[in-house]
Design a protein around this motif. Sequence first.
Motif, PDB file in Angstrom:
ATOM      1  N   PRO A  44       0.818  -1.224   0.000  1.00  0.00           N
ATOM      2  CA  PRO A  44       0.000   0.000   0.000  1.00  0.00           C
ATOM      3  C   PRO A  44       0.849   1.271   0.000  1.00  0.00           C
ATOM      4  O   PRO A  44       0.496   2.256  -0.649  1.00  0.00           O
ATOM      5  N   PHE A  45       1.980   1.252   0.707  1.00  0.00           N
ATOM      6  CA  PHE A  45       2.816   2.459   0.720  1.00  0.00           C
ATOM      7  C   PHE A  45       3.447   2.670  -0.654  1.00  0.00           C
ATOM      8  O   PHE A  45       3.549   3.801  -1.142  1.00  0.00           O
ATOM      9  N   SER A  46       3.832   1.560  -1.299  1.00  0.00           N
ATOM     10  CA  SER A  46       4.389   1.650  -2.654  1.00  0.00           C
ATOM     11  C   SER A  46       3.366   2.273  -3.614  1.00  0.00           C
ATOM     12  O   SER A  46       3.701   3.130  -4.440  1.00  0.00           O
ATOM     13  N   LYS A  47       2.126   1.856  -3.467  1.00  0.00           N
ATOM     14  CA  LYS A  47       1.047   2.386  -4.322  1.00  0.00           C
ATOM     15  C   LYS A  47       0.857   3.888  -4.064  1.00  0.00           C
ATOM     16  O   LYS A  47       0.699   4.680  -4.997  1.00  0.00           O
ATOM     17  N   TYR A  48       0.894   4.253  -2.804  1.00  0.00           N
ATOM     18  CA  TYR A  48       0.746   5.669  -2.424  1.00  0.00           C
ATOM     19  C   TYR A  48       1.883   6.505  -3.030  1.00  0.00           C
ATOM     20  O   TYR A  48       1.646   7.597  -3.560  1.00  0.00           O
ATOM     21  N   VAL A  49       3.102   5.988  -2.992  1.00  0.00           N
ATOM     22  CA  VAL A  49       4.242   6.732  -3.546  1.00  0.00           C
ATOM     23  C   VAL A  49       4.083   6.887  -5.065  1.00  0.00           C
ATOM     24  O   VAL A  49       4.395   7.936  -5.630  1.00  0.00           O
TER      25      VAL A  49
END
Length: 209
Positions: A161-166
Amino acid sequence: MSVCNDLHAEHSTAWSQAVSHPFLEACRDGTLDLKAFDTWLVQDYLFVLEFARFMALAITKAPYRHFHTLLGGIIALEDELSWFQGCLGTRGINLEEEAAKAPCQEYIDYMHSCNDQPYPIHVTVLWAIEKAYHEAWHAHQPPQPNQAPYDYATERWASEPFSKYVKELQAVADDALASATRDERTAARAAFINVCRLERDFWAMAYET
Ligand code: HMH
């Protein structure tokens, strides 16, 4: 075309110094001196408190179409700050005895100075800050599930999810840069390089006594 991809590729040496450090290797291997971890923990907590304000100020300049991504980032900080507070408590750290060290304070001052900058620069800095942590922790994930107190860092910043947010933040920054002036793009490049330096110095700070 992605200005962000270009910045990332054209400043690969500065970038790699921002996202790799013996501190991260030792976290991954479980060999980090816990005093260094505690220093990082306190300093990153103080950083994130001000990062929340920096994000809120980015929203004051953003077009509505960027709100979904930016608001999502702010909401996630609620959990992040709770983790920091819980971890500081578990480790018996009294924040009243703590203050920002010079590299942390310099980073905070720099973030606040971005409020005087046009939106494309402000949001490029935001993207670079988040991407740096994603890459740093992602590249240093342990082979097995990590152990406290390092587990949260990889669970949060290395996560899908953090990768997607970035990636969403990159699209937002690229969208802002697409209509930026030439001077603004030049300033965004300088800002990116500055973030690289501030990240590198932040890791080194953990070993200061
Ligand atoms: C120093 N850079 C630093 N701390 C963080 N928490 C992040 C980036 C990501 O939020």
